[in-house]
Motif scaffolding. Structure first.
Motif, PDB file in Angstrom:
ATOM      1  N   VAL A 126       0.832  -1.205   0.000  1.00 29.30           N
ATOM      2  CA  VAL A 126       0.000   0.000   0.000  1.00 29.30           C
ATOM      3  C   VAL A 126       0.864   1.250   0.000  1.00 29.30           C
ATOM      4  O   VAL A 126       0.602   2.218  -0.740  1.00 29.30           O
ATOM      5  CB  VAL A 126      -0.958  -0.006   1.205  1.00 29.30           C
ATOM      6  CG1 VAL A 126      -1.704   1.316   1.315  1.00 29.30           C
ATOM      7  CG2 VAL A 126      -1.950  -1.161   1.081  1.00 29.30           C
ATOM      8  N   ASN A 127       1.916   1.264   0.786  1.00 31.61           N
ATOM      9  CA  ASN A 127       2.783   2.435   0.803  1.00 31.61           C
ATOM     10  C   ASN A 127       3.503   2.620  -0.527  1.00 31.61           C
ATOM     11  O   ASN A 127       3.723   3.752  -0.965  1.00 31.61           O
ATOM     12  CB  ASN A 127       3.774   2.341   1.965  1.00 31.61           C
ATOM     13  CG  ASN A 127       3.151   2.815   3.270  1.00 31.61           C
ATOM     14  OD1 ASN A 127       2.441   3.819   3.296  1.00 31.61           O
ATOM     15  ND2 ASN A 127       3.390   2.106   4.344  1.00 31.61           N
ATOM     16  N   GLN A 128       3.826   1.539  -1.181  1.00 31.40           N
ATOM     17  CA  GLN A 128       4.438   1.652  -2.506  1.00 31.40           C
ATOM     18  C   GLN A 128       3.462   2.249  -3.507  1.00 31.40           C
ATOM     19  O   GLN A 128       3.853   2.996  -4.408  1.00 31.40           O
ATOM     20  CB  GLN A 128       4.934   0.287  -2.967  1.00 31.40           C
ATOM     21  CG  GLN A 128       6.177  -0.190  -2.220  1.00 31.40           C
ATOM     22  CD  GLN A 128       6.547  -1.626  -2.533  1.00 31.40           C
ATOM     23  OE1 GLN A 128       5.755  -2.383  -3.102  1.00 31.40           O
ATOM     24  NE2 GLN A 128       7.745  -2.032  -2.145  1.00 31.40           N
ATOM     25  N   GLN A 129       2.166   1.933  -3.333  1.00 27.42           N
ATOM     26  CA  GLN A 129       1.153   2.518  -4.205  1.00 27.42           C
ATOM     27  C   GLN A 129       1.055   4.026  -3.996  1.00 27.42           C
ATOM     28  O   GLN A 129       0.928   4.795  -4.962  1.00 27.42           O
ATOM     29  CB  GLN A 129      -0.188   1.834  -3.965  1.00 27.42           C
ATOM     30  CG  GLN A 129      -0.217   0.397  -4.459  1.00 27.42           C
ATOM     31  CD  GLN A 129      -1.321  -0.426  -3.844  1.00 27.42           C
ATOM     32  OE1 GLN A 129      -2.172   0.088  -3.119  1.00 27.42           O
ATOM     33  NE2 GLN A 129      -1.321  -1.721  -4.116  1.00 27.42           N
ATOM     34  N   PHE A 130       1.132   4.468  -2.735  1.00 27.58           N
ATOM     35  CA  PHE A 130       1.146   5.912  -2.463  1.00 27.58           C
ATOM     36  C   PHE A 130       2.350   6.559  -3.135  1.00 27.58           C
ATOM     37  O   PHE A 130       2.237   7.616  -3.765  1.00 27.58           O
ATOM     38  CB  PHE A 130       1.206   6.173  -0.955  1.00 27.58           C
ATOM     39  CG  PHE A 130      -0.140   6.375  -0.325  1.00 27.58           C
ATOM     40  CD1 PHE A 130      -0.805   7.586  -0.442  1.00 27.58           C
ATOM     41  CD2 PHE A 130      -0.742   5.362   0.391  1.00 27.58           C
ATOM     42  CE1 PHE A 130      -2.046   7.782   0.136  1.00 27.58           C
ATOM     43  CE2 PHE A 130      -1.983   5.540   0.975  1.00 27.58           C
ATOM     44  CZ  PHE A 130      -2.636   6.755   0.854  1.00 27.58           C
ATOM     45  N   GLN A 131       3.504   5.945  -3.011  1.00 28.83           N
ATOM     46  CA  GLN A 131       4.718   6.502  -3.597  1.00 28.83           C
ATOM     47  C   GLN A 131       4.628   6.565  -5.116  1.00 28.83           C
ATOM     48  O   GLN A 131       5.106   7.515  -5.745  1.00 28.83           O
ATOM     49  CB  GLN A 131       5.927   5.703  -3.140  1.00 28.83           C
ATOM     50  CG  GLN A 131       6.235   5.855  -1.657  1.00 28.83           C
ATOM     51  CD  GLN A 131       7.313   4.927  -1.171  1.00 28.83           C
ATOM     52  OE1 GLN A 131       8.060   4.347  -1.977  1.00 28.83           O
ATOM     53  NE2 GLN A 131       7.413   4.752   0.136  1.00 28.83           N
ATOM     54  N   ALA A 132       3.999   5.560  -5.696  1.00 33.64           N
ATOM     55  CA  ALA A 132       3.859   5.543  -7.143  1.00 33.64           C
ATOM     56  C   ALA A 132       3.011   6.691  -7.662  1.00 33.64           C
ATOM     57  O   ALA A 132       3.258   7.254  -8.728  1.00 33.64           O
ATOM     58  CB  ALA A 132       3.252   4.200  -7.585  1.00 33.64           C
TER      59      ALA A 132
END
Length: 211
Positions: A200-206
């Motif tokens: 989920v945090n990687q999705q925010f970063q993306a």
């Protein structure tokens, strides 16, 4: 506002003691920036013990620790904030009891007028949901993606989306511009909590780049 972005983890019912701490730490290791302790039981002593342990855990991981509903437990446990629904302590009373430095979040459900009032009264963040059908609150009012977009256009405060969010559907929520996605079973029901949190945090970063 510092810390109010990314994954907002909420502990599920029925977790206590060591199991609660282990699962909470798994979420924090995956990058959860906020952890809310949600326990509706009447066991005040156990709730205080668990809340204090979680407060220490969050401090080690530099995450914000929030108590659901209970202003006095927030004070006693050393939590950084409290989250209030429409049937809980009024915002102004909570602020008077907790002080200016405590984070106070407000559930706004699908009600933008309630959100505007809470913002004007000094809330620190606003939560909308349920975005999708939720097993935690199957009868919850629905706040869809378009309402989240409208809230983002109108409101400057950090926004949280909650309700039925999983690592699979989180991207569609993040795209609305909310600052945080709150997850209970969508996170703690996963076989690998840390991996789910990290995803989920990687999705925010993306979508937004690194905080």
């Amino acid at each position: 506002m510092n810390g109010l972005h990314g994954l907002y983890a909420i502990t599920p019912d029925g977790l206590h003691g060591r199991e609660l701490l282990e699962r909470a730490e798994a979420a924090l290791k995956g990058g959860a920036r906020v952890l809310q302790y949600r326990d509706k039981s009447d066991d005040q002593a156990r709730r205080l013990t668990d809340a204090r342990a979680l407060a220490r855990l969050c401090a080690r991981h530099q995450a914000l620790f929030i108590i659901n509903d209970d202003v006095e437990l927030c004070r006693a446990s050393g939590a950084g904030g409290v989250h209030l629904g429409e049937d809980d302590t009024a915002l102004d009373m909570a602020r008077a009891r907790l002080g200016a430095g405590t984070i106070i979040g407000i559930s706004c459900y699908n009600d933008l007028a309630r959100a505007r009032r809470a913002a004007a009264a000094g809330a620190d963040y606003l939560a909308f949901g349920a975005v999708f059908p939720s097993s935690t609150k199957p009868g919850a009012r629905q706040a869809g993606l378009e309402l989240l977009r409208q809230a983002r256009r109108e409101l400057a405060l950090p926004l949280v989306a909650i309700g039925g969010i999983t690592p699979e559907n989180a991207p569609s929520v993040i795209e609305t511009g909310v600052d945080m996605v709150a997850m209970i079973q969508g996170l703690f029901g996963q076989p690998d909590i840390t991996a789910a949190a990290r995803a989920v945090n990687q999705q925010f970063q993306a979508f937004r780049g690194s905080p």
